[in-house]
Design an enzyme around this catalytic site. Structure first.
Site, PDB file in Angstrom:
ATOM      1  N   PRO A 109       0.792  -1.229   0.000  1.00  0.00           N
ATOM      2  CA  PRO A 109       0.000   0.000   0.000  1.00  0.00           C
ATOM      3  C   PRO A 109       0.815   1.265   0.000  1.00  0.00           C
ATOM      4  O   PRO A 109       0.291   2.332  -0.251  1.00  0.00           O
ATOM      5  CB  PRO A 109      -0.813  -0.112   1.297  1.00  0.00           C
ATOM      6  CG  PRO A 109       0.039  -0.956   2.186  1.00  0.00           C
ATOM      7  CD  PRO A 109       0.754  -1.926   1.287  1.00  0.00           C
ATOM      8  N   GLY A 110       2.108   1.196   0.322  1.00  0.00           N
ATOM      9  CA  GLY A 110       2.929   2.404   0.322  1.00  0.00           C
ATOM     10  C   GLY A 110       2.615   3.319   1.487  1.00  0.00           C
ATOM     11  O   GLY A 110       2.971   4.484   1.472  1.00  0.00           O
ATOM     12  N   CYS A 111       1.956   2.807   2.501  1.00  0.00           N
ATOM     13  CA  CYS A 111       1.604   3.638   3.647  1.00  0.00           C
ATOM     14  C   CYS A 111       1.527   2.764   4.881  1.00  0.00           C
ATOM     15  O   CYS A 111       0.912   1.712   4.849  1.00  0.00           O
ATOM     16  CB  CYS A 111       0.275   4.343   3.394  1.00  0.00           C
ATOM     17  SG  CYS A 111      -0.294   5.246   4.834  1.00  0.00           S
ATOM     18  N   ARG A 112       2.162   3.187   5.971  1.00  0.00           N
ATOM     19  CA  ARG A 112       2.198   2.372   7.177  1.00  0.00           C
ATOM     20  C   ARG A 112       1.144   2.786   8.193  1.00  0.00           C
ATOM     21  O   ARG A 112       1.149   2.317   9.306  1.00  0.00           O
ATOM     22  CB  ARG A 112       3.588   2.462   7.812  1.00  0.00           C
ATOM     23  CG  ARG A 112       4.676   1.836   6.947  1.00  0.00           C
ATOM     24  CD  ARG A 112       5.974   1.718   7.731  1.00  0.00           C
ATOM     25  NE  ARG A 112       6.956   0.925   7.016  1.00  0.00           N
ATOM     26  CZ  ARG A 112       7.973   1.434   6.370  1.00  0.00           C
ATOM     27  NH1 ARG A 112       8.137   2.724   6.328  1.00  0.00           N
ATOM     28  NH2 ARG A 112       8.831   0.640   5.762  1.00  0.00           N
TER      29      ARG A 112
END
EC number: 2.1.1.204
Length: 373
Positions: A25-28
């Site tokens: 997702p490219g987001c934590r």
């Protein structure tokens, strides 16, 4: 350093069921997706620094194991994904990992096309050149497909022979000229009232080459790209976005300064707001001040006078909302209140341009061959 995770697509997502079965997702921070579900039909294969500023270990780097694992199991799937959309930084196209990817999807019966695209292709005044690959499980090629070439423009809908710029997969330049079109080199960074500035000889008033100056003039002269003004907040809020004296003095000659009337800005990275050099453009809010007058002979001045002249430009960082606007996020997008400004810059710096990805998805889902897929 935590390895990039792979997460299964959410249920009920039409595109995710038809597309690749796993996504990064490219987001934590899951909290950032409270307002809308993430699109889980994409593959973000490798840490970006493997190809740009890091060790460039390519397939030999242990952090690529998750992606290489996907390539190993893809030919063994009973029901492989119908669509694949992949993104990475420029440089991935010359890697051994990319070659392995192409070999694998060809073996699985996918038709594919590679791109090097920037938001400027959609008229957005922000440079963010990225590698993309779209693939579809079908025997017939895309109407616009060019084997062994990377397209640097979006294909025209319904036409396989529209003008486009191409570069070879190995080497070549992404700045190849479009057939029959010349770039406008007239500077278009206008004065505060919107009128063109009076003619003036180009001055290398900062630490940049003549080629860099000419490239900026060309970008400001591209009338197909909007002015930055339309992406800015009317009120940028507190003065914390203005550059403090210390960075002004230290990095004054390295800043990429733009006005609201400019048609360009550099790529915003996750270090924006914390670091100055090479992380993104800064905005000159005192539009009536001629930047050349400020920078000429600046190095010869004592620090106090130098700071006084630089302060007349009223330079500030772009706000997170403004960067989100340039990335194509909709007006209703927002961050939870507990997310700090620094975290917002980091998340946006690691993000994608929503409009570029949306158009690629539309092309991918709208393209038709002889097979239904």
């Amino acid at each position: 350093t935590r390895k990039p995770g792979l997460f299964p697509p959410s249920k009920g997502n039409e595109i995710s069921r038809a597309a690749a079965p796993w996504t990064h997702p490219g987001c934590r921070s899951p909290a950032l997706f409270r307002r809308r579900k993430p699109l889980n039909g994409s593959l973000r294969p490798l840490p970006r620094f493997l190809f740009r500023t890091g060790l460039r270990g390519d397939a030999a780097d242990g952090r690529t194991k998750s992606f290489l694992y996907l390539l190993r199991i893809l030919p063994r799937l009973r029901k492989p994904p119908r669509y694949i959309l992949l993104e990475n930084v420029k440089g991935f196209e010359g890697s051994a990992t990319r070659d392995l990817l192409v070999q694998t999807i060809e073996k699985c019966g996918f038709q594919y096309q590679e791109f090097l695209l920037s938001p400027t292709s959609l008229g957005i005044p922000n440079s963010r050149l990225r590698y993309f690959l779209i693939a579809k499980l079908q025997s017939s090629p895309f109407p616009f497909q060019v084997r062994g070439q990377i397209l640097t423009e979006f294909p025209e809908p319904g036409s396989g022979n529209s003008p486009r710029r191409e570069v070879a997969v190995a080497g070549g330049s992404e700045r190849a000229a479009e057939p029959g079109k010349e770039e406008n080199t007239e500077p278009r960074c206008r004065s505060a009232d919107g009128t063109p500035r009076p003619g003036r000889e180009a001055v290398l008033f900062k630490l940049e080459t003549a080629e860099e100056m000419q490239r900026k003039r060309q970008r400001d002269g591209d009338l197909s790209v909007e002015m930055l003004r339309g992406f800015l907040e009317e009120d940028s809020g507190p003065s914390r976005y203005f550059l403090p004296p210390k960075p002004l003095l230290r990095y004054g000659l390295l800043l990429d300064v733009v006005k609201p009337t400019c048609r360009r800005s550099t790529c915003f990275t996750k270090g924006y707001g914390s670091y100055v050099e090479g992380t993104g453009s800064v905005l000159q809010t005192a539009e009536e001040v001629q930047i050349e007058d400020v920078y000429e002979a600046l190095e010869t001045l004592p620090e106090e006078e130098k700071l006084r002249k630089l302060a007349t430009l009223k330079l500030r960082y772009f706000t997170p909302r403004e960067i989100a606007n340039l990335h194509g996020f909709p007006p209703e997008f927002g961050f939870p209140e507990q997310i700090s400004t620094k975290q917002r810059y980091r998340l946006l710096g690691n993000s994608l341009n929503v409009l570029v990805v949306a158009k690629l998805i539309a092309i991918l889902l709208g393209s038709s061959g002889n097979d239904s897929g």
